[in-house]
Motif scaffolding. Sequence first.
Motif: not given
Length: 107
Positions: A56-66, A71-75, A82-89
């Motif tokens: 349907c194209g809906e965009i949901g979101r989860i705030a997840n600092e952890e 991701i930043e630690d692994a990078a 990391v300059t602009r972390p983007i996570v799209e599922v």
Amino acid sequence: MLTEMLREQGEIVAVSLVFRALRKLVECGTLHKLLLSRGYVPTRSPAEIYLHCTACGEIGRIANEETFLKIEDAAERRRFRVTRPIVEVVGRCAHCLEREADARFRQ
């Protein structure tokens, strides 16, 4: 779409001006540019995971600092900043899953 809406209100705005404004809003953290759906959503938190329903194209979101910290630690361990972390599922939202299950049940 924005230029059409503005035109209907009597404002004539060049498409390039709209894209420049969108780019500035992304740069200042007010908007997030979605890569998969090629759209924009208001940013509530810099650490948001976007859930894109392919049905349907809906965009949901989860705030997840952890998750973003991991991701930043692994990078950093790989000497990558990391300059602009983007996570799209990509997946299906609850509404579409329910509708698909109902359709299978009726068959």
